[in-house]
Design an enzyme around this catalytic site. Structure first.
Site, short mmCIF file in Angstrom:
data_model
loop_
_atom_site.label_atom_id
_atom_site.label_comp_id
_atom_site.label_asym_id
_atom_site.label_seq_id
_atom_site.Cartn_x
_atom_site.Cartn_y
_atom_site.Cartn_z
CB THR A 45 -0.85 0.05 1.40
OG1 THR A 45 -1.43 -1.30 1.41
CG2 THR A 45 -2.20 1.49 1.36
CE1 TYR A 131 1.53 -11.25 1.01
CE2 TYR A 131 2.48 -9.20 1.03
CZ TYR A 131 1.54 -10.03 1.46
OH TYR A 131 0.13 -9.15 0.91
CE LYS A 156 0.29 -8.83 4.47
NZ LYS A 156 1.22 -7.51 4.79
#
Length: 304
Positions: A45, A131, A156
């Site tokens: 983001t 991730y 994640k």
């Protein structure tokens, strides 16, 4: 380490395109004051891929100073292994509590290759969350291997394969790794899938919506904690599912919509850097309607 909703700030830009560190600090402080349980700066983001290293260091430092030790601050790192390690070094120097290791650039890799990448790209003195998404797809064996690295504290998932993720959670737990090892849902608009993720042992999630709609995001999180099915359904119906449908209308909208939302909330974002594109005007109007509907669906606080 994390207690509450996880906040993924945008990286705002000035009118000349440079990073706006003053607005970033204010954005981060608003999120912490609203009740964020952790800050993940310069991640997806936050347009990690659009930042060069000096900008990145400034962004991480500004976030750390704005948070002032109230909650953990993690920073994104990624790219080629040596480049990712340099970002990790910058994050450490800027005072970050850890890094979220993003996928390596472009190339595909085997499980052992990904384990080597994590080992090479990270520091043993800097807690790391790995991730799983895009071209960094772990299986049970490679997930267990990276979970066993001393610096890796969490995993994640942004791939969305619940079958595989359930097996990874089980495999890591059964291997006897640290019982405090963390699992995160990192899907775009994670609230849409969080009930399913929570059922397979993934309690933590990224809330991009928190960056522009903290009241809605916190109401959803609180409803999850209380198992308030009525509120969850109302917020999904009014806000999260429409937001996910709108996100699918534009490439890169997982970031662009969040920046448009920040602007609708009355703050500056500076838009997105290439190759991302800003939200189209009709979609911005649709986002405004979705935001209004979501706020209307937030239950009134119970008076004592």
């Amino acid at each position: 380490m994390f207690n509450g909703l996880l906040f993924f700030p945008i990286t705002p830009y000035q009118s000349d395109g440079e990073v706006d560190l003053t607005e970033l600090a204010a954005h981060v402080k608003r999120g912490v004051d609203a009740g964020a349980g952790g800050v993940f700066v310069a991640c997806g983001t936050g347009e990690f891929s659009a930042l060069e290293q000096n900008e990145y260091a400034g962004v991480v430092r500004a976030a750390v100073e704005a948070v002032a030790g109230l909650v953990p601050v993690f920073a994104g790192a990624g790219g080629p292994a040596r480049t990712a390690r340099r970002f990790a070094d910058r994050a450490k120097d800027a005072g970050a509590d850890g890094i979220l290791l993003l996928p390596p650039y472009l190339t595909e890799a085997s499980g052992p290759g990904l384990v080597s990448y994590v080992r090479s790209a990270t520091r043993q003195d800097l807690p790391t969350i790995v991730y799983n998404r895009a071209n960094a797809r772990f299986n049970e064996d490679s997930a267990v291997a990276v979970a066993g690295l001393p610096q890796v504290i969490g995993f994640k998932d942004g791939a969305g394969d619940l079958d595989l993720m359930a097996r990874i959670v089980r495999a890591v737990r059964d291997e006897g790794n640290d019982p405090s090892f963390l699992f995160f849902n990192g899907m775009p608009t994670a609230e849409v899938t969080q009930r399913a993720y929570r059922a397979i042992g993934v309690p933590l999630y990224s809330s991009a919506a928190f960056a522009f709609a903290p009241r809605i995001a916190l109401a959803y999180y609180d409803a999850l904690e209380r198992d308030d099915q009525e509120t969850l359904a109302a917020l999904e119906r009014a806000f999260y599912h429409p937001l996910a449908r709108l996100r699918a209308k534009g490439t890169g909208y997982a970031v662009s919509l969040i920046k448009a939302g920040v602007e609708l909330a009355g703050y500056s974002s500076g838009g997105v850097r290439p190759p991302l594109t800003n939200v189209l005007p009709p979609h911005r109007e649709e986002l405004a309607s979705i935001l209004a509907a979501g706020l209307a669906a937030v239950p009134e606080p119970v008076k004592s």
